[in-house]
Every structure is written in structure tokens, then in C-alpha cells.
Design an enzyme around this catalytic site. Structure first.
Site, PDB file in Angstrom:
ATOM      1  CG  LEU A 228      -1.876  -4.177  -4.049  1.00 38.59           C
ATOM      2  CD1 LEU A 228      -2.714  -4.083  -5.319  1.00 38.59           C
ATOM      3  CD2 LEU A 228      -0.397  -4.296  -4.400  1.00 38.59           C
TER       4      LEU A 228
ATOM      5  CG  ASP B 104      -0.172  -8.338   7.079  1.00 36.41           C
ATOM      6  OD1 ASP B 104      -1.161  -7.814   6.539  1.00 36.41           O
ATOM      7  OD2 ASP B 104       0.984  -8.213   6.627  1.00 36.41           O
TER       8      ASP B 104
ATOM      9  CB  SER C  26      11.842  -9.904  -7.184  1.00 35.97           C
ATOM     10  OG  SER C  26      12.849  -9.427  -8.040  1.00 35.97           O
TER      11      SER C  26
ATOM     12  CB  CYS D  19      -0.892   0.007   1.243  1.00 32.96           C
ATOM     13  SG  CYS D  19      -1.829  -1.521   1.501  1.00 32.96           S
TER      14      CYS D  19
ATOM     15  CG  ASN E 209       3.965  -0.016   2.026  1.00 39.16           C
ATOM     16  OD1 ASN E 209       3.555  -0.976   1.389  1.00 39.16           O
ATOM     17  ND2 ASN E 209       5.046   0.669   1.679  1.00 39.16           N
ATOM     18  N   GLY E 210       3.123  -3.060   3.817  1.00 44.14           N
ATOM     19  CA  GLY E 210       4.045  -4.178   3.955  1.00 44.14           C
ATOM     20  C   GLY E 210       3.356  -5.512   4.139  1.00 44.14           C
TER      21      GLY E 210
END
EC number: 6.3.5.4
Length: 614
Positions: free
Chosen positions: A51, A102, A377, A2, A77-78
């Protein structure tokens, strides 16, 4: 993943500033395309763009929880990869939950343990929690700095956000850049000195830091740093530990309520992560796994092997696809695509970045997002295991500067005389290098060679790796794609940092211990393939496009870039063989064509952001 933003102002009534909060929050729409939310009180304003990855129906933010007369509000965010264990522990302590996301676990962990909660987290995160009982704002950033958190401290006011653009949308923050900011752009960039926000008054909370904001001021502290410790395991024991840690990390990071895949280059790092992910999917009965790769039109015609890029990726990607049987997608971009995306990549970063290396990644992430919402990634493996060429070359080890920036003299020569005298570029980068060296945690009794390699590892983890993490965060979130980076698990980084160099290079190979750890997991030819970095275009049309545009800017005569640069020197390079040189001036990939693309991004940045230099 986010984006969030907000501010505290102890002297104004922020309930009258909802329009400003909405404007700041909206700048982060690409990071969070699924939902938007704000929370405002007399002295605190919080905004969030979401998101949706875990519990899409119930994880809206800002999230508010009450406990008696106390209220706690979080923007976050995470991802917390140990959320299930933390949730069970908190339930055992009498805490209850209303969602499966979470975000609630993190907030309840703060309610239970206060500021010490961050020491329990395994994940990538940046967050801010307003605590009405304590009347303070608590902020923290993950240990390796995978997720960003920019801040601005002013008298009676504290502004923060996931990206500079959110802070720049506040009327108290202006796009001003002083001598340090210019030095960051022209001699350090596209890297940034830790904590440097480039814009005047902007800084960044460091990896492993937390901050508390109260009426009396801002208190910042470290809750985690790299430490040097003796390593007592044998080579085989070390290989097993690396394999176990990496396997556990990958499996944790495959948890998602939305579609997921991996970026697959055919190199060692992405092949390891993909193989571990496919094995876990097979064992869990989750079906076919999705993989994604990038290539460029006519690269097969124009690619020429050299020291920094020894071989092409395409045959190795096909090798791994056949080995694993994944649902594979290859996206191919042409020169006009990459050139055209330089502008969007600049806007995603808010600063000049890695030029077409950024823009191609942005296009790649946009294509991946059409298939999945989360991707895995391979960033950080080269930094922590010692894979880059500069770990293995005496001239880099003894350069007495950052080994990925050996062309500082050339770069200083690109500046106008007045700017060079003002920012003193060589002195600036020398001071930043000295600062970094002074931070390195020493190990008593270590010999000279071991100490030198520890320094090199520390520099890569704390100074080079953040450049690639910034790139991956901004380009992926600019496409609304969450990217997870298992090699950045702090347990793995902490462990590998203390592996002696002779074990890291087992069998006299770069990343030898990682290769040894993965024997029997990957095919031998892939396992022992020579390192090749993230692909870039080798099409001469790209050089021609960016060089022509820079020359147009020089001829135009009105660009804000012109007073900053040595115009005659730029013209000289444009007319010489240096323009097409493969010799990098930053990292492994930024050579002649990228120099012109970087100058072009600086020009776009100065104009688009209306930057004031003073």
C-alpha cells in the site's frame, strides 16, 4: 502499510517453490492493493504486497541493498515516524539513500547497527530482513504490537506472515485447532492470549520482541517491555508532559505523501487527535482537514442510554465539526449492511472477532478509503489513561479475572459437556489471568491501592488493547486503508503507565490528567463529556437477523459448530430476555445481539477454513 510473508527452509531448494510463494503473497492483496513483489533464493523466500504511502514511485518491496559482497533484503509493514532523524544520522555516518521512503531507512539502519536498530525506531512496524553475510533472518515487531507478525516454527523450516491466512496458504500449515485454540475462541475470545495463534503450530511474535532464525534454530528476545518507575512530576508538570508528548506524536504521524484524515466520534480521544491535526495543518498551510464518522440507520430512534454507553455520538460530532471547520463525511449503515459484512470481517481476521463491531468498522474503512489512504484513530487512550468503567468499579477491580470478561461462567455454560471437559474453560482463563498478573512489573514502596491500579493498567495495555489493535489493523487493512494510532506511541505509553492513579484521575474524573492536559485545546463541554465507546447499531432488526440465523444453524443439524456448543442453552437464551440484554459478556459493546453474531462467525470460520478440531 502493507502485508508480507515468506519462509526459510534449510533442507529444500526454494527456487522451485515460487508458485507457493506467489499464493501466500496473494492472500495479502487487500493489505497491499498497489503492488506485489517476491524474492527467492535457495533457502529463503520473501513476498510482499504494498500500500503506497511514502515515495510511491520508488519504495517497491522486497527491497534489496548491497554493501560490498553482502546483500540485505527486507519485507516490511508499518511506518517509522522518526525516519527523517534516523536518515540524517545515517547520512552523517556515511550511508547514502536512493529513495525517500522509510523502508530504506529501516534497512540501512539494520545495515549500520544490526539487531540494535530496533531500539532506535519510533513507529509501528513488523519486518523481516535476510542478511546474506550472517546467513540469518532477523524479524521484529513494534513495542505495542500495532502491526501483526505470525510465525510457525518447524524442523528445518520457519514460516511467517502478516496474517494467519498467508501461513495457512503454505502446504506445511494446516487449519488444525486443539484444546488451547478452542479455549481461546470460546472463553478468551475475541481477545487472544499474547503470542497465541489459535491454529495449531501458529504463534505470534510478541510486542517488543525480535527473533533471529539461523540453521541452528530460532532465538527470540525482548528489546522493550513496560517498566515501573517512580513518577516525580507535579500534576501541572504531568499535564504539560502529556500535552507535549501527544502533540509531538500527532505531528509526526501526519507525514504522508497521500491524502490523510481522522476518525471522529465526538468523544474525547478522537476530538483531541483531530484538533491537534487541524491545528498542525493550519500552521503548515496544508488546507482543509478531512474527518470521518459512522452512524447507523434509525439509531436515533432505538438508542437507550445505559452504564456502558451513556450518550449518543451524533450531536458531539456536529459540535466538533462546527468548532474545527473540517471537511466532514458521515457514513451511515443499515442492518443488512452490517449483517452482510460479518462474513468479510471474519475473513479479514482469519478468526471470529468482535462480530458487528468488526463488520461495521470494515464498512467504515472501505468508505474512508474512497476519500483518503491514511487515517488517524484514537485507540489505546482508555487503556493507558484508565478510561474504561472497569477501572472505576470495585467489583471489577476485585474480580480476580480479566475485568472485560466477567461473564466467564455464562460462556463456559455455552459449551457442550464433552468440549467443556476437554478444554476446561474456567481453569484455562484462570491460568491465563495468573500468567498476566505474574508479569506485572512491581514498584518498590507502592501502597496497595496504587499497586492494584498498576495491575489494572498493565492488564489493559497487554491483554485488552491488543484486541482493539488487531481489530483496527485487520479491518482497516482489509479495506487497503492505513490507520495510525498516536496514543500507542511507546514514549507516551511508557510515561503514562507510571503516572500515579491519583494524578491520572485528576479532578476525580476518568482520564482526568488527559482532560487537564487538553484544557484550552478542546471546548469544555467536549473535554468533560462522559465516555462513550465506539458506536454500534441499536436497531432490533439486527438482533432478529443474527438470532434467526443461529436458530437456522441449530435446526439444520449439520453445522460443525453443533458438537462444540450446548444447543439447548443457546435456544434458551434465544427465547429469553438475555438475547436483547445490554449487559456485556466481553468489553463494553458485546452483549446479547453480539453473542449470536459471534456464534455465527464461529460457524462461518469452521466451514470456510475447513477447521479440524483435534
Amino acid at each position: 502499510m502493507c502485508g508480507f510473508t515468506g519462509w526459510i527452509d534449510w533442507n529444500e531448494d526454494l527456487t522451485l517453490q515460487s508458485a507457493t510463494l506467489e499464493k501466500m503473497t496473494e492472500t495479502l492483496a487487500l493489505r497491499g492493493p498497489d503492488a506485489s513483489g517476491t524474492w527467492i533464493s535457495p533457502h529463503v523466500a520473501l513476498g510482499h504486497r504494498r500500500l503506497s504511502v511514502m515515495d510511491p514511485a520508488n519504495g517497491a518491496q522486497p527491497m534489496v541493498r548491497a554493501s560490498g559482497d553482502d546483500t540485505y533484503v527486507i519485507v516490511y509493514n508499518g511506518e517509522l515516524y522518526n525516519a527523517p532523524e534516523l536518515k540524517r544520522e545515517l547520512e552523517g555516518r556515511g550511508r547514502s539513500f536512493t529513495t525517500t521512503c522509510d523502508t530504506e531507512v529501516l534497512l540501512v539502519a539494520y545495515m549500520e547497527w544490526g539487531r540494535a536498530c530496533v531500539e532506535r525506531f519510533n513507529g509501528i512496524f513488523a519486518f523481516a530482513i535476510w542478511d546474506t553475510r550472517e546467513q540469518h533472518l532477523f524479524l521484529a515487531r513494534d513495542r505495542l504490537g500495532v502491526k501483526p507478525l505470525f510465525i510457525a516454527k518447524q524442523l528445518g523450516r520457519f514460516i511467517f506472515g502478516s496474517e494467519p491466512k498467508a501461513l495457512l496458504a503454505h502446504p506445511a500449515i494446516r487449519p488444525e485447532v486443539g484444546p488451547e485454540g478452542l479455549a481461546e475462541i470460546f472463553i478468551v475470545g475475541p481477545a487472544r492470549t499474547p503470542g497465541q495463534g489459535v491454529y495449531r503450530d501458529l504463534s505470534e511474535l510478541l510486542p517488543g520482541q525480535c527473533a533471529t532464525v539461523t540453521r541452528s534454530g530460532v532465538s527470540v528476545s525482548h528489546y522493550w517491555k513496560l517498566e515501573s518507575r517512580p513518577h516525580t512530576e507535579t500534576v501541572q508538570e504531568t499535564a504539560k508532559s502529556v500535552r507535549d508528548l501527544l502533540t509531538d506524536t500527532v505531528e509526526r504521524q501526519l507525514i504522508s505523501d497521500v491524502p490523510l484524515g481522522t476518525l471522529l466520534s465526538g468523544g474525547l480521544d478522537s476530538s483531541i487527535l483531530t484538533t491537534l491535526a487541524v491545528r498542525h495543518y493550519e500552521q503548515s498551510g496544508k488546507g482543509k482537514f478531512k474527518t470521518f464518522s459512522v452512524d447507523f440507520v434509525d439509531n436515533d430512534k432505538h438508542f437507550k442510554a445505559h452504564a456502558f454507553q451513556p450518550n449518543a455520538d451524533a450531536p458531539w460530532i456536529e459540535r466538533m465539526n462546527q468548532y474545527l471547520g473540517t471537511e466532514h463525511h458521515t457514513f451511515k449503515f443499515d442492518t443488512p449492511d452490517i449483517y452482510g459484512a460479518l462474513h468479510a470481517a471474519l475473513l479479514a481476521r482469519d478468526l471470529p472477532g468482535m462480530a458487528d463491531v468488526d463488520s461495521s468498522l470494515l464498512l467504515f474503512c472501505e468508505a474512508i478509503k474512497r476519500n483518503v489512504t491514511v487515517a488517524i484513530s484514537g485507540e489505546a487512550a482508555d487503556e493507558i489513561f484508565g478510561g474504561y468503567p472497569w477501572f472505576h468499579r470495585e467489583e471489577s477491580l476485585n474480580a480476580n479475572t480479566f475485568p472485560w470478561s466477567l461473564a466467564s461462567q455464562m460462556r463456559a455454560g455455552l459449551l457442550s459437556e464433552d468440549v467443556a471437559a476437554w478444554i476446561r474453560p474456567l481453569e484455562y482463563i484462570g491460568d491465563r489471568y495468573s500468567d498476566a498478573i505474574a508479569e506485572v512489573p512491581k514498584l518498590k514502596g507502592e501502597d496497595e491501592t496504587a499497586a492494584k491500579m498498576r495491575v489494572m493498567s498493565y492488564l489493559n495495555i497487554t491483554r485488552f488493547m491488543p484486541t482493539l489493535l488487531d481489530r483496527k489493523d485487520r479491518m482497516s487493512m482489509g479495506a487497503g486503508l492505513e490507520v495510525r494510532v498516536p496514543f500507542c506511541d511507546h514514549r507516551l505509553v511508557d510515561y503514562v503507565f507510571n503516572i500515579p492513579w491519583e494524578i491520572k484521575t485528576a479532578s476525580d474524573r476518568e482520564k482526568g490528567i488527559l482532560r487537564l492536559a487538553m484544557e484550552g485545546v478542546l471546548p469544555d463541554d467536549v473535554l468533560y463529556r462522559k465516555k462513550s465507546p465506539y458506536p454500534k447499531t441499536h436497531n432490533p432488526n439486527y438482533l432478529n437477523a443474527v438470532r434467526s440465523k443461529v436458530i437456522d444453524i441449530l435446526d439444520e443439524g449439520s453445522s460443525p459448530l453443533l458438537p462444540l456448543i450446548n444447543v439447548a442453552k443457546i435456544r434458551e437464551i434465544a427465547a429469553s430476555d438475555e438475547a436483547s440484554s445490554n449487559l456485556p459478556w466481553f468489553g463494553q459493546l458485546m452483549s446479547g445481539p453480539q453473542l449470536f453474531a459471534y456464534l455465527l462467525q464461529i460457524d462461518i470460520w469452521l466451514r470456510e477454513y475447513n477447521v479440524t478440531i483435534r
